[in-house]
Design an enzyme around this catalytic site. Structure first.
Site, PDB file in Angstrom:
ATOM      1  N   ARG A  27       0.830  -1.217   0.000  1.00 14.26           N
ATOM      2  CA  ARG A  27       0.000   0.000   0.000  1.00 14.26           C
ATOM      3  C   ARG A  27       0.861   1.263   0.000  1.00 14.26           C
ATOM      4  O   ARG A  27       0.366   2.361  -0.242  1.00 14.26           O
ATOM      5  CB  ARG A  27      -0.936   0.009   1.207  1.00 14.26           C
ATOM      6  CG  ARG A  27      -1.955  -1.133   1.205  1.00 14.26           C
ATOM      7  CD  ARG A  27      -2.674  -1.249   2.544  1.00 14.26           C
ATOM      8  NE  ARG A  27      -3.470  -0.102   2.851  1.00 14.26           N
ATOM      9  CZ  ARG A  27      -4.738   0.073   2.428  1.00 14.26           C
ATOM     10  NH1 ARG A  27      -5.297  -0.842   1.670  1.00 14.26           N
ATOM     11  NH2 ARG A  27      -5.431   1.147   2.740  1.00 14.26           N
ATOM     12  N   TRP A  76       1.512   6.323   5.478  1.00 13.40           N
ATOM     13  CA  TRP A  76       1.837   7.000   4.214  1.00 13.40           C
ATOM     14  C   TRP A  76       1.559   8.472   4.497  1.00 13.40           C
ATOM     15  O   TRP A  76       0.405   8.875   4.626  1.00 13.40           O
ATOM     16  CB  TRP A  76       0.953   6.460   3.098  1.00 13.40           C
ATOM     17  CG  TRP A  76       1.298   6.915   1.725  1.00 13.40           C
ATOM     18  CD1 TRP A  76       2.309   6.437   0.937  1.00 13.40           C
ATOM     19  CD2 TRP A  76       0.636   7.918   0.959  1.00 13.40           C
ATOM     20  NE1 TRP A  76       2.310   7.074  -0.280  1.00 13.40           N
ATOM     21  CE2 TRP A  76       1.295   7.987  -0.297  1.00 13.40           C
ATOM     22  CE3 TRP A  76      -0.442   8.747   1.178  1.00 13.40           C
ATOM     23  CZ2 TRP A  76       0.907   8.865  -1.298  1.00 13.40           C
ATOM     24  CZ3 TRP A  76      -0.849   9.620   0.182  1.00 13.40           C
ATOM     25  CH2 TRP A  76      -0.158   9.682  -1.036  1.00 13.40           C
ATOM     26  N   HIS A 512       1.829  19.424 -33.286  1.00 15.11           N
ATOM     27  CA  HIS A 512       1.289  20.691 -32.759  1.00 15.11           C
ATOM     28  C   HIS A 512       2.099  21.180 -31.561  1.00 15.11           C
ATOM     29  O   HIS A 512       1.605  21.942 -30.755  1.00 15.11           O
ATOM     30  CB  HIS A 512      -0.192  20.496 -32.387  1.00 15.11           C
ATOM     31  CG  HIS A 512      -1.046  20.199 -33.572  1.00 15.11           C
ATOM     32  ND1 HIS A 512      -1.447  21.170 -34.473  1.00 15.11           N
ATOM     33  CD2 HIS A 512      -1.505  19.021 -34.065  1.00 15.11           C
ATOM     34  CE1 HIS A 512      -2.155  20.619 -35.436  1.00 15.11           C
ATOM     35  NE2 HIS A 512      -2.217  19.303 -35.218  1.00 15.11           N
TER      36      HIS A 512
END
Ligand code: AGP
Length: 616
Positions: A27, A76, A512
């Site tokens: 995770r 985290w 482009h």
């Protein structure tokens, strides 16, 4: 995303918690910690910055923390940098409440100010410490015990949270609290487990309970009691997990990602098999398990697909296929953008939310926005019982099995297969494709697992290419139509696991502006599977070659002529053009994988990333 584990039973908790946290490492995290207690003794806490191995060393594999009740956490970082102080568990000043948390408390500063005015001190920069001390505050202010303190705190907190809590006055209990972030509970033979995800407890039990939103639970050894926000006891039925603990292991592969790349043929076959039925002399797509009726499909005036990351790339591919086969207008939206729009939805519309984890915060928010607008919703999800699966009106499960590597592969492929089946079904139901075409497309779909298997057989060539280009700084992935959507996925794989910058571009768009970035030796990976666009994409590749680009082509075996133009060719089996993204993605997955390996990186747990982004 953070990982939570908890244990209440007769065994030593610390070892079980450490092992459970190791199953959640995928995770993503940057610090870890445990809180364990033995009977009515004090709660002992040990935390560390860095990897789980350091916590293992600090606690001598858990031996320095005796006790049968405990909670563990891998963090985290969201609020506060990775540090021991900011690591969980967090503890109230006198040790009354200890807690771990996954999510974001959006109004934590407001609550922190309130607590400081009430005399609380803070040692960390986290929102979690605030949440733990809010529980402590209400526990002491009203003296009505954990149920009341937790319920009052839930009412005051805004944001998302899955929490594990311990109260020093209740030595044999753990409390699990949930809003928006995932949390499950397993019970077996006098032991009870809590975890952020199934792999952490699958070794012990396949019978799990999914705590609902704004619900919480009291965990004792071998038992669990659920409560709603009013503190009233509620009943939750258990869910049987259908995959084995081995499925969450590497089975001899060096990395989960390579294992899961190789599981794609089987995963796609299983997913298609769950959707394609056969009677006497014909096949047909059966969506009855989703609850999506032919009448609804016939009445559709528009589809909006919402997702994030690779799931969004699936939506981009599905847009071409659904519009071509079913002639239903499709919009594809990044869930993180959609959730803050004022979308024009309602009757005659269907919102499809694609999500492997079923817990991605932005995708869940998009689903809720769609439901608020009165629009019918379909979740295409891989995790049974996940938030999106439970909240969508209809659910189409992909059968990829547990996907552990942060970089998705088999879930992506099964999502494509599911959306293809939906497109073919819709085309047939709406009379856009004939019965003969219907049978043709079903045959073509069922050839995909073998085509994917064949594409896997060319990995040595890709491994060599990756080693030769390990120092490259930029890679371009280009294609048109469905090939462009495949290029999007190929580019993300390259970026997220090898950290090599890359761009995915619609081939016709290069001139482009972005072609200015092509330098001598820049790898330009062209995806060329759409028959009527082959020459055009090839021209765009030649334009890049004229500026020094190193041309890599991913194309079908019948296009041998490309060997005169491209510097390196990856041939794939020919399939119906609608379904080629399922096959062109395989060499691109392998390219990202081998580039990461060549650079000596952590393929399964790439830096800064998490498997499921359950926060905004
Ligand atoms: C893909 O390799 C990434 N791990 C990421 O983009 C992922 O697809 C995204 O976060 C969506 O996750 P979900 O499918 O679980 O919602």
């Amino acid at each position: 995303m953070c990982g939570i584990v908890g244990y209440a039973g007769g065994k030593d908790a610390a070892g079980i918690l450490l092992e459970g946290l190791s199953k959640l490492e995928y995770r993503g995290y940057d610090s870890a910690g445990l809180a364990v207690r033995d009977g009515s003794g004090p709660v002992s806490v040990c935390k560390t910055k860095g990897r789980l191995s350091r916590l293992y060393e600090k606690t001598e594999g858990g031996k320095t923390m005796p006790g049968h009740i405990g909670i563990g956490h891998t963090r985290w970082a969201t609020h506060g940098e990775p540090s021991e102080d900011n690591a969980h568990p967090h503890v109230s000043d006198d040790g009354l409440v200890t807690g771990v948390h996954n999510g974001i408390i959006e109004n934590y500063l407001e609550l922190k100010d309130k607590l400081i005015r009430k005399g609380y001190c803070f040692y960390s920069a986290t929102d979690t410490e605030v949440a733990v001390k809010m529980v402590d505050y209400y526990y002491k202010k009203y003296g009505l015990g954990p149920i009341d303190a937790i319920a009052k705190t839930m009412v005051r907190m805004r944001g998302s949270y899955a929490m594990g809590l311990m109260f020093s006055d209740y030595p044999d209990e753990i409390w699990a609290v949930r809003k928006d972030s995932p949390l499950i509970i397993g019970v077996k033979d006098g032991e009870t487990f809590i975890a952020s995800d199934v792999p952490a407890i699958l070794k012990y039990t396949k019978k799990v309970y999914y705590i609902g939103n704004l619900e919480f639970a009291r965990i004792r050894p071998g038992e669990v009691t659920f409560y709603d926000l009013n503190g009233e006891e509620i009943k939750i039925e258990p869910t049987e997990i259908t995959w084995s603990a081995d499925a969450a292991e590497k089975d001899g592969y060096e990395h989960f990602m390579m294992k899961e790349i190789h599981e794609q043929p089987r995963a796609v076959k299983d997913t298609l098999h769950s959707l394609i039925a056969k009677d006497s002399d014909r096949s047909f797509i059966d969506l009855s398990k989703t609850g999506l009726t032919d009448e609804t499909i016939r009445s559709l005036e528009g589809i909006t697909i919402c997702a994030c990351g690779s799931a969004w790339h699936v939506g981009m591919s599905a847009q071409y296929v659904i519009e071509d086969l079913a002639r239903i207008p499709v919009r594809v939206e990044l869930a993180s953008e959609f959730r803050y729009r004022k979308p024009i939805l309602g009757k005659g519309q269907l919102v499809i939310v694609i999500s492997q984890s079923g817990e991605t915060a932005d995708s869940l928010a998009a689903l809720r926005l769609a439901k608020e607008s009165g629009t019918e919703t379909l979740g295409v999800v891989n995790v049974v019982g996940s938030a999106i699966a439970r909240e969508a009106d209809h659910v189409l499960y992909t059968l990829a099995g547990p996907e552990i590597a942060v970089a998705t592969t088999k879930a992506y492929s099964t999502q494509l297969a599911a959306l293809y089946a939906l497109a073919v079904k819709a085309g047939h139901v709406r009379g856009v494709i004939s019965e003969e075409q219907y049978q043709y497309y079903l045959d073509e779909l069922q050839k995909l697992p073998d085509a994917i298997q064949t594409a896997l057989s060319r990995k040595e060539d890709i491994q060599r290419f990756a080693a030769e280009h390990v120092a490259t700084k930029d890679v371009f992935f280009i294609g048109r139509n469905i090939d462009y959507t495949s290029a999007l996925e190929g580019s993300l794989k390259m970026k997220e696991i090898s950290y090599v910058h890359s761009e995915a571009y619609a081939a016709g768009e290069l001139k482009h502006g972005t072609i200015s970035l092509v330098e001598d030796g820049t790898p330009v990976i062209g995806i060329l599977t759409q028959p009527d666009l082959y020459e055009k994409t090839l021209s765009n590749m030649v334009e890049c070659k004229a500026r020094g680009g190193y041309l890599v082509a991913v194309t079908t075996e019948d296009r041998q002529d490309i060997l005169n133009t491209a510097d390196f060719v990856l041939f794939i089996p020919k399939t119906d053009p609608h379904f080629t993204a399922s096959v062109t993605v395989v060499p691109q997955q392998l390219l990202g994988y081998y580039m990461s390996c060549s650079r000596g990186l952590d393929v399964d747990k790439p830096r800064n990333l998490a498997k499921s982004v359950t926060v905004e």
